[in-house]
Scaffold this active site. Sequence first.
Site, mmCIF file in Angstrom:
data_model
loop_
_atom_site.group_PDB
_atom_site.id
_atom_site.type_symbol
_atom_site.label_atom_id
_atom_site.label_comp_id
_atom_site.label_asym_id
_atom_site.label_seq_id
_atom_site.Cartn_x
_atom_site.Cartn_y
_atom_site.Cartn_z
ATOM 1 N N GLU A 43 -9.152 21.862 15.722
ATOM 2 C CA GLU A 43 -10.104 21.368 14.732
ATOM 3 C C GLU A 43 -9.763 19.925 14.406
ATOM 4 O O GLU A 43 -8.598 19.601 14.159
ATOM 5 C CB GLU A 43 -10.030 22.186 13.441
ATOM 6 C CG GLU A 43 -10.652 23.555 13.521
ATOM 7 C CD GLU A 43 -10.582 24.296 12.198
ATOM 8 O OE1 GLU A 43 -11.616 24.805 11.762
ATOM 9 O OE2 GLU A 43 -9.485 24.371 11.605
ATOM 10 N N SER B 214 -3.428 23.460 8.098
ATOM 11 C CA SER B 214 -4.489 24.425 8.357
ATOM 12 C C SER B 214 -5.355 24.666 7.133
ATOM 13 O O SER B 214 -6.297 25.461 7.196
ATOM 14 C CB SER B 214 -3.878 25.753 8.811
ATOM 15 O OG SER B 214 -2.948 26.227 7.849
#
Length: 293
Positions: free
Chosen positions: A154, A121
């Site tokens: 993402e 992340s």
Amino acid sequence: MADEIKTVAIVGAGQMGAGIAHVCALAGYDVILHDNSPDRLQAGLATLEGTLARQRTSGRISEEERQAALARVRPAKGVEGLAPADLLIEAATEDEAVKRKVFAEVCPILDPEAMIATNTSSISITRLAAATDRAERFIGMHFMNPVPVMELAELVRGIATEDSTFEEAKRFVTSLGKKIAVAEDFPAFMVNRILMPMINEAIYTLYEGVGNVEAIDTAMRLGAHHPMGPLQLADFIGLDTCLSIMQMLYEGLADSKYRPCPLLVKYVEAGWLGRKAGRGFYDYRSDEPVPTR
């Protein structure tokens, strides 16, 4: 299903790994789940089974879909059990040294054409790719937590990621029913670049005595219409993960506005990591969470 991918291996059977295994199995992929800790592996499989059961009870999936998904998931028998993977997704803890160790172990085992994705992340995709033997077949694939519920992933290319890898990754993520946001390879990408400083600022607000835990979370739930307050969300994510991402932002962007709040550091040093540890900004050891400040 993405044409080129049939078997997905997932390294790390924690909350994220189990969630990724869940959506892959429901989408029709054969899934191999691995963790160095046998206890975490069993816990991850139990989490997956429980989530599928809740989806069946709520009517989101049928009994046939639940049974088929469970049948597609199997635990790896050691690292060697990952060999059949067309795609390996690393979902280990948010620690670069740990991730590099995973890649050193799995690269010699995988087919040379297998794709590797990381669920990081915050860590540089280019830097992680350089720790593998296939930077051109490496990509960032950051799923949101909890994976079975959140619609977004993402996708982040490293400097060496080939176009064919990127297109294959897009087809795969789309086949899971997720929407894609393409982010550049900057510290924390997009979602956490915006989210984590907000959480850090909420912790500063607590640290400076502007409001207590309950007041801050209530203010953001009712005043900004957030589904949960920032301190409750931090506990859900894990305070150690929040700190790791803030440190990555602070060091990677060299800007004092990303300095982790000292109170966040103190909680992590105390082992108060949030829900997974039983205590964070709330104490979860009784039936109802109780604010700790």
